[in-house]
Structures are given as C-alpha cells and as structure tokens.
Write an enzyme that holds these catalytic residues in place. Structure first.
Site, PDB file in Angstrom:
ATOM      1  N   ALA A 117       0.767  -1.236   0.000  1.00  0.00           N
ATOM      2  CA  ALA A 117       0.000   0.000   0.000  1.00  0.00           C
ATOM      3  C   ALA A 117       0.801   1.292   0.000  1.00  0.00           C
ATOM      4  CB  ALA A 117      -0.949   0.006   1.211  1.00  0.00           C
ATOM      5  N   ALA A 118       2.039   1.298   0.485  1.00  0.00           N
ATOM      6  CA  ALA A 118       2.778   2.564   0.594  1.00  0.00           C
ATOM      7  C   ALA A 118       3.085   3.131  -0.794  1.00  0.00           C
ATOM      8  CB  ALA A 118       4.067   2.351   1.380  1.00  0.00           C
ATOM      9  N   GLY A 120       0.512   5.229  -0.182  1.00  0.00           N
ATOM     10  CA  GLY A 120      -0.869   5.392   0.247  1.00  0.00           C
ATOM     11  C   GLY A 120      -1.804   6.015  -0.764  1.00  0.00           C
ATOM     12  N   LYS A 122      -3.246   4.807  -3.535  1.00  0.00           N
ATOM     13  CA  LYS A 122      -4.397   3.966  -3.866  1.00  0.00           C
ATOM     14  C   LYS A 122      -5.226   3.639  -2.626  1.00  0.00           C
ATOM     15  CE  LYS A 122      -2.863   1.954  -8.256  1.00  0.00           C
ATOM     16  NZ  LYS A 122      -1.581   2.616  -8.458  1.00  0.00           N
ATOM     17  N   GLU A 140       2.036  -2.655   4.399  1.00  0.00           N
ATOM     18  CA  GLU A 140       3.329  -2.326   3.795  1.00  0.00           C
ATOM     19  C   GLU A 140       4.419  -2.966   4.640  1.00  0.00           C
ATOM     20  OE1 GLU A 140       6.436  -1.498   1.812  1.00  0.00           O
ATOM     21  OE2 GLU A 140       4.493  -0.870   0.974  1.00  0.00           O
ATOM     22  N   ARG A 145       8.557   3.006   4.681  1.00  0.00           N
ATOM     23  CA  ARG A 145       7.406   3.250   3.807  1.00  0.00           C
ATOM     24  C   ARG A 145       6.095   3.094   4.574  1.00  0.00           C
ATOM     25  NH1 ARG A 145       7.686   3.247  -1.616  1.00  0.00           N
ATOM     26  NH2 ARG A 145       5.892   1.861  -1.875  1.00  0.00           N
ATOM     27  N   ASP A 186      -0.785  -3.629  -5.842  1.00  0.00           N
ATOM     28  CA  ASP A 186      -0.031  -2.652  -6.632  1.00  0.00           C
ATOM     29  C   ASP A 186       1.425  -3.085  -6.512  1.00  0.00           C
ATOM     30  OD1 ASP A 186       0.774  -0.504  -8.071  1.00  0.00           O
ATOM     31  OD2 ASP A 186       0.215   1.015  -6.606  1.00  0.00           O
ATOM     32  N   CYS A 239       3.420  -0.190 -12.401  1.00  0.00           N
ATOM     33  CA  CYS A 239       3.767   1.056 -13.090  1.00  0.00           C
ATOM     34  C   CYS A 239       4.882   0.784 -14.098  1.00  0.00           C
ATOM     35  CB  CYS A 239       4.176   2.148 -12.103  1.00  0.00           C
ATOM     36  SG  CYS A 239       5.481   1.671 -10.961  1.00  0.00           S
TER      37      CYS A 239
END
Length: 461
Positions: A117-118, A120, A122, A140, A145, A186, A239
C-alpha cells in the site's frame, strides 16, 4: 535525466507495441506530468495551486476531483498538503476510480485489502470509493514506507475503518485467508513507466530486474489470491510497461487459479489514449497524459481457501462511552465501540476489534489499529483530542479554541516551533488551522503555544 532510456527496453517496446514504442520512448525524455486529487472531506473556498491548474482529469467519476498542474510546486511548503486537503498522485494511477463500476458489486464489500500500500495513494482513493462500513486493511512490509502510509491515511481520513499492518504477505494469509471481498496488489515492479521522473529506475533497469520482479510478483499474488473469498475481486496493478510483468502475469494467474477476467475495455473508451488488451489496461506516457500504469481485474470463481475458524481471543479493553459522550469536541457518541490501546482511544467496529484481537494473538505487526478519537497522553488531566480526530468529521473544531495562522506562521508550526500570540488565548488545547483547515494541536499557556504537532511529521526544510 542523466541516464538514457536503456537500449534493451527500447527494443522490447518496439517488439511488443510497434505502433506506440517511438512515442513512449520520446515521452520518457520529457518532464513528467504533475497532478493532484482533492480530499472530498476537506472543502476549500478555492482549489490548491489554482494558478497552476492545467485541466481537470476527465476520467474521474462523480465525487472524485483531480487536475493537472503546469509545473511542480514545492508541495512541502504548502500547509494544505500537510493537512491532507489533497494528495499528489499521478493521473494514470487514478484509473482505479474509473474502473470501479465495472467491478459490479452485488453487495458492499465487507473487507478489502491493499497488500502493497505505501505510500498510500491507492489506499486513500480506495477509502473514498469504499462504503464507510467496509473495513480496509492497508499493508506495507518496509518500515520507513509504512510510516509514510500511516501519515497519509491519518491525514486523509483519520485512518477511519482502516487497519494498517506492516507484514510480509505470507504472514497475513493465516489472518485473512478466504475472507476478503477485494484485494489490491499494486506490485513492486521494474518501474519502466516512471522513468521520466525517477533517475534510479533508469539506472537500475535490466532484463534481470524484470525477471526478479516477476518472481516477487508471483510470490505476492500466491498469497493475495488465497486471501480472497469466492466471487472476490483481485486488482493487479504495476507502473511498468513490459508484458512479462503485465499481461503475461495475468495469464499466469488464469493458468493456475480458478478465476476469470473482468472486462475493462469499456473503461479504455473513457480515457483518451488508454490501450486495452485481452487482459487489462495500459496507460503509457506520451499516449496518455500521465505516467505508465497497468491495471487488470479478476474474479475468483471457486473456493480456494476457507476462512480460518473464529477463535475466542482475548478482547481489547473497552473505554467508557459515557465519559467520551461528555467531551464537547466530539460531535456525537461514536456508534462503534471504543477501545484503549496504549495511550490512545480508538473507535472500532466489532469486525475490526475481532480482527485486531486475532492479529495480536498471531503477533502480527499492526502499525495503526484504526481511528484514534482521543488520547490520554496526560492521564491525570483526562482526555485530549487526538491528532487523527482533527482529520475526521467527528471533530467539532468549533468547540475547541482555535488559532488561524498565515502561511509563514503555519510553516513555523509545521516545523515544530513554539508559537506566541499577542492576544492571550484560553489555556489548554488549541486547534491550529490554515485557511480554515486543521493542521494539528498546540497547548496554550496564555501567550505561548507549545507545539503538539507529531514529531515524525514535522517539516524539515
């Protein structure tokens, strides 16, 4: 950028996407886009950095507002950024909100998990998209982070209905197996889509890095899918730009687990330049206004893991609701129960309390158990409002003495400096505000205000 786009990456892009590769590579040599997303719970008379605004992001749904900026200001020198009034997030990453309706929820999710999650972005977006009653677990593994994740979620919504953990995904599985309606991964990736804003992504890139990322992603996804309940949704995002970490990873999931794709192609029609494959959505720099992003959605079609049996675990220590009801700065008696954890009083739903009790029994690292409504920092003096409460609608700031600061004084406060005032103020806890938005707390002794802004969050420039 000092490091050129790696030649092997250029060859890979030309082979995978010949009609788009040239534009992508050219875009990676241009300045990155800058965009922000407003916090719907922090209404402002005028938007932040309105003088730099350069178009609203058209693919955001009703209720989510974001826009691009012509250039990147020094956000750290804007008190509204510190107050959680907006989040600086790449516009491509905001497509999570655009595909939300495509997930076709038959009933509101009870439990959602953001596994990586970090920092944050999303998670804060998920918190706005999910119903209030949904419990969100944001995780996380990396300590530094995770601290950033805590800060961002506390400032965004007080971390309400949110548990923040700091664990390896494998350690979370016994707690959440077969229990989640939604899992977002993610994934850590090779970062090709961020190369125009991240010099390190260029320097570190290699075919071996892609291979290493694929192995790590598969390990994370093996655990993620075990935490889904039947008909639960897995969102997979990166990404990066290559097929190994994107479409081929989704095919690997389809080959090994009972799940089916959720068609996101209709979403691509709403995002100028988005490219839909048979698996998911690609957003590429130079084609879409934003950085690189990939997103796919799958639904689990069969039972993979049965939830762990609910054990009788030692409960948390409940706080007196009667005492909390007497506090003028709480707008209402919290509907959920309140629990004392350390020096803080947390508002927790029964589901959150049970999950936390089980997490404690399993000795999992919980960075933040949820929404802290009050603190007993000076126990003899009774309750004080928590820092998180100031960032939540439950706080009745009108019931607290308040001091509105101009820009330079607000920055001094954010640096942790003590403040003085020419007109003596009421002694005790005072809310510090900027443009009407609470920044934090101070303790007034009359003409001097001792700074209570959390030390880990203090401005260092």
């Amino acid at each position: 950028m000092q490091t050129p786009v790696p030649s092997d990456l250029i060859v890979q892009l030309a082979q995978a996407f010949p009609e788009h590769a040239t534009r992508i590579v050219e875009a990676l040599e241009t300045p990155p886009s800058v965009s922000l997303r407003l916090n719907p719970a922090r209404p402002l008379l005028s938007p932040p950095h309105v003088e730099l605004q350069d178009g609203t992001i058209p693919w955001l749904p009703t209720g989510i507002e974001g826009y691009w900026l012509r250039e990147r200001p020094t956000f750290a020198l804007d008190p509204l950024w510190h107050a959680g009034a907006y989040y600086v997030q790449d516009s491509s990453a905001m497509i999570l909100s655009t595909i939300w309706d495509e997930l076709d929820w038959q009933e509101p999710p009870a439990l959602a998990l953001d596994l990586c999650a970090a920092p944050g972005g999303k998670s804060t977006l998920l918190r706005d998209l999910l119903p209030d009653e949904t419990l969100l677990v944001s995780n996380e593994i990396l300590p530094k982070r995770c601290k950033i994740l805590v800060e961002n979620l506390v400032k965004w919504c007080g971390a309400d209905h949110t548990i923040i953990t700091q664990e390896d995904p494998q350690q979370l599985t016994p707690l959440l197996r077969g229990a989640c309606n939604l899992v977002l991964v993610d994934a850590p990736c090779s970062g090709e889509g961020l190369m125009r804003r991240d010099e390190e992504a260029r320097r570190m890139w290699s075919p071996q890095l892609i291979s290493d990322c694929v192995s790590r992603q598969r390990a994370i996804l093996r655990e993620a899918i075990r935490m889904l309940m039947p008909e639960g949704v897995l969102l997979y995002a990166t990404c990066t730009l290559n097929q190994e970490e994107n479409d081929q990873m989704v095919q690997w999931l389809l080959d090994h687990y009972p799940c089916q794709l959720i068609d996101l192609s209709h979403t691509a029609e709403r995002i100028p330049g988005a490219y839909a494959t048979a698996y998911g959505l690609h957003l590429w720099p130079g084609i879409v206004r934003g950085e690189g992003q990939y997103l796919a959605a799958l639904r689990l079609t069969d039972i993979l893991e049965r939830p762990s049996e609910v054990r009788r675990t030692k409960g948390l220590t409940r706080s007196s609701r009667q005492e909390l009801a007497s506090l003028s700065w709480l707008s209402e008696v919290p509907s959920a129960d309140c629990y004392t954890i350390g020096e803080q009083i947390y508002q927790l739903t029964p589901a959150a309390a049970q999950l936390l009790a089980e997490a404690s029994r399993q000795r999992l690292a919980v960075a933040t158990p949820g929404f802290a409504v009050a603190t007993m920092r000076h126990q003899a003096k009774g309750y004080e409002p928590s820092f998180a409460l100031l960032h939540h609608p439950l706080c009745r700031t009108a019931e607290l003495p308040a001091l509105e600061l101009p820009l330079q004084e607000a920055l001094r406060y954010l640096r942790g400096e003590a403040l003085t005032t020419s007109s003596p103020s009421a002694r005790g806890i005072t809310a510090i505000t900027y443009r009407g938005i609470p920044l934090g707390l101070a303790h007034s002794t009359g003409s001097r205000l001792n700074n209570l802004y959390p030390k880990p969050y203090r401005l260092r420039i």
